[in-house]
Design a protein around this motif. Sequence first.
Motif, mmCIF file in Angstrom:
data_model
loop_
_atom_site.group_PDB
_atom_site.id
_atom_site.type_symbol
_atom_site.label_atom_id
_atom_site.label_comp_id
_atom_site.label_asym_id
_atom_site.label_seq_id
_atom_site.Cartn_x
_atom_site.Cartn_y
_atom_site.Cartn_z
ATOM 1 N N VAL A 127 -0.974 -0.675 2.210
ATOM 2 C CA VAL A 127 -1.868 -1.767 2.990
ATOM 3 C C VAL A 127 -2.285 -0.919 4.283
ATOM 4 C CG1 VAL A 127 -1.729 -3.821 4.557
ATOM 5 C CG2 VAL A 127 -1.064 -3.889 2.260
ATOM 6 N N PHE A 128 -1.214 -0.117 4.708
ATOM 7 C CA PHE A 128 -1.763 0.488 6.156
ATOM 8 C C PHE A 128 -1.914 2.223 5.629
ATOM 9 C CE2 PHE A 128 0.839 -3.179 7.388
ATOM 10 C CZ PHE A 128 0.036 -3.320 8.528
ATOM 11 N N ALA A 129 -1.993 2.464 4.353
ATOM 12 C CA ALA A 129 -2.304 3.932 4.076
ATOM 13 C C ALA A 129 -1.359 4.804 4.954
ATOM 14 C CB ALA A 129 -3.921 4.088 4.153
ATOM 15 N N LEU A 143 8.070 1.717 9.370
ATOM 16 C CA LEU A 143 7.894 0.521 8.290
ATOM 17 C C LEU A 143 8.654 -0.551 8.773
ATOM 18 C CD1 LEU A 143 8.021 2.863 5.412
ATOM 19 C CD2 LEU A 143 6.109 1.438 5.776
ATOM 20 N N GLN A 144 10.101 -0.259 9.067
ATOM 21 C CA GLN A 144 10.875 -1.489 9.576
ATOM 22 C C GLN A 144 10.325 -2.171 10.536
ATOM 23 O OE1 GLN A 144 14.075 -2.313 8.170
ATOM 24 N NE2 GLN A 144 13.165 -4.121 9.264
ATOM 25 N N ALA A 145 9.453 -1.556 11.508
ATOM 26 C CA ALA A 145 8.954 -2.294 12.671
ATOM 27 C C ALA A 145 7.687 -3.106 12.325
ATOM 28 C CB ALA A 145 8.408 -1.035 13.826
ATOM 29 N N LEU A 146 7.067 -2.685 11.146
ATOM 30 C CA LEU A 146 5.893 -3.357 10.545
ATOM 31 C C LEU A 146 6.681 -4.721 9.990
ATOM 32 C CD1 LEU A 146 3.583 -0.513 8.956
ATOM 33 C CD2 LEU A 146 3.056 -2.014 11.037
ATOM 34 N N ALA A 147 7.598 -4.412 9.247
ATOM 35 C CA ALA A 147 8.141 -5.575 8.462
ATOM 36 C C ALA A 147 8.819 -6.440 9.316
ATOM 37 C CB ALA A 147 9.340 -5.010 7.724
ATOM 38 N N ALA A 189 -5.444 1.150 0.984
ATOM 39 C CA ALA A 189 -5.435 1.957 -0.303
ATOM 40 C C ALA A 189 -6.110 1.502 -1.159
ATOM 41 C CB ALA A 189 -3.930 2.164 -0.600
ATOM 42 N N ALA A 190 -6.233 0.132 -1.300
ATOM 43 C CA ALA A 190 -7.320 -0.429 -2.277
ATOM 44 C C ALA A 190 -8.615 -0.239 -2.060
ATOM 45 C CB ALA A 190 -6.890 -1.908 -2.545
ATOM 46 N N ASP A 191 -9.060 -0.396 -0.719
ATOM 47 C CA ASP A 191 -10.391 -0.027 -0.444
ATOM 48 C C ASP A 191 -10.685 1.415 -0.734
ATOM 49 O OD1 ASP A 191 -12.813 -0.857 1.151
ATOM 50 O OD2 ASP A 191 -11.865 0.843 2.509
ATOM 51 N N ALA A 192 -9.882 2.411 -0.566
ATOM 52 C CA ALA A 192 -10.128 3.816 -0.783
ATOM 53 C C ALA A 192 -10.047 4.095 -2.307
ATOM 54 C CB ALA A 192 -9.096 4.600 -0.198
ATOM 55 N N GLY A 193 -9.435 3.011 -3.135
ATOM 56 C CA GLY A 193 -9.617 3.450 -4.700
ATOM 57 C C GLY A 193 -8.370 4.073 -5.161
ATOM 58 N N HIS A 194 -7.255 4.445 -4.108
ATOM 59 C CA HIS A 194 -6.089 5.274 -4.810
ATOM 60 C C HIS A 194 -4.749 4.655 -4.491
ATOM 61 C CE1 HIS A 194 -6.361 7.187 -0.766
ATOM 62 N NE2 HIS A 194 -7.636 7.729 -1.358
ATOM 63 N N PRO A 195 -4.650 3.517 -4.601
ATOM 64 C CA PRO A 195 -3.280 2.822 -4.342
ATOM 65 C C PRO A 195 -2.024 3.573 -4.716
ATOM 66 C CG PRO A 195 -4.313 1.513 -5.967
ATOM 67 C CD PRO A 195 -5.516 2.266 -5.505
ATOM 68 N N GLU A 196 -2.102 4.123 -6.101
ATOM 69 C CA GLU A 196 -1.013 4.794 -6.697
ATOM 70 C C GLU A 196 -0.638 6.081 -5.934
ATOM 71 O OE1 GLU A 196 -0.925 5.563 -10.982
ATOM 72 O OE2 GLU A 196 -1.903 3.443 -11.220
#
Length: 343
Positions: A127-129, A143-147, A189-196
């Motif tokens: 989500v946050f690339a 990541l913990q702060a985001l969660a 990541a989805a917007d850029a087309g490469h989530p994997e």
Amino acid sequence: MPWRNTDDPYRIWVSEIMLQQTRVDQAEPYYQRFTDAFPTVHDLAEAERDAVLQQWEGLGYYSRARYLHEAAQTVVREHGGTVPSTYDGLKSLKGIGPYTAAAVASIAFGKAHGVLDGNVIRVLTRVFAIEEDSTRSATRRRLQALADALVDPDEPGNANQALMELGATVCTPRNPACGECVLEPVCEAADAGHPERYPVTPESKPIPHHDIAVGLVFDEAGRLLIQRRPDDAMLGGLWEFPGGKCEEGESPDAACRRELQEELGITVETDALFYTLKHAYSHFKITLHAYPCRIVDGTPTPEIDQPMQWVTVDELADYAFPRANRKLIEELKRREYAPSLFD
């Protein structure tokens, strides 16, 4: 999932410990079996450790079971049998780290702490690339702060479970179903087309392989010698057939004789190879070679933290063994094996 249909903090705690290193479909039958055997924290605290390890047998990462058992004893001894309801209180228990403390606090007690398991890490890094290595401490703190910032304070348990299950079922490691994902409109990541591409992790190292030789040491009554692994070792607390790794250029039968001399102070005669099996652990693979043995000199003398027992093949079912050893036991029973060493 049965742990989603209870508000019992003990059962939620058990499920989260099991799910630390295990897929949901694998964990569910073990959860049912474990909670049937130990339905309350008092039952678990009062159980013998070998009984706890037997219920855990096959699930792997056995330190989880040992720590869970110790923590249950602490809950009964120091908290009157009531599981602590705060993040810090939970985290003070053996085997409970930040993720498990946050999960139990939010799901069982409605406390607003964000969880950070592998599924949530994958969702948030996509989500946050997030380009940083997701295994680094600094990245985990971010990541913990985001969660924590994103968790719904009114329904933290549901919010955490939803995020975990989104990662498990939609935002999967391979071929994520971005078109079905409610977070796709805000996912970089989805917007850029490469989530994997996410999460970013270090390059995997080759998986090592070890040849292991073990001795099926029989006495004249046909009983087998087994030994318990030290608590601080891998598979600690489980029973096994004595043996160890083959050294470079060493044959398995020679390794078997050497290991039994070094470990137990006995000289043995080996019979023909009984069984060979391959087994994969999380970070390495083994080929296990098992040799029937007869003691020709010495008396088995184990280390103080590795007690031994002489048992019949049928009695092996009363002890908790690693999965590779259990396959060997099944073969002993299938063949109704009797050693020829004493003929």
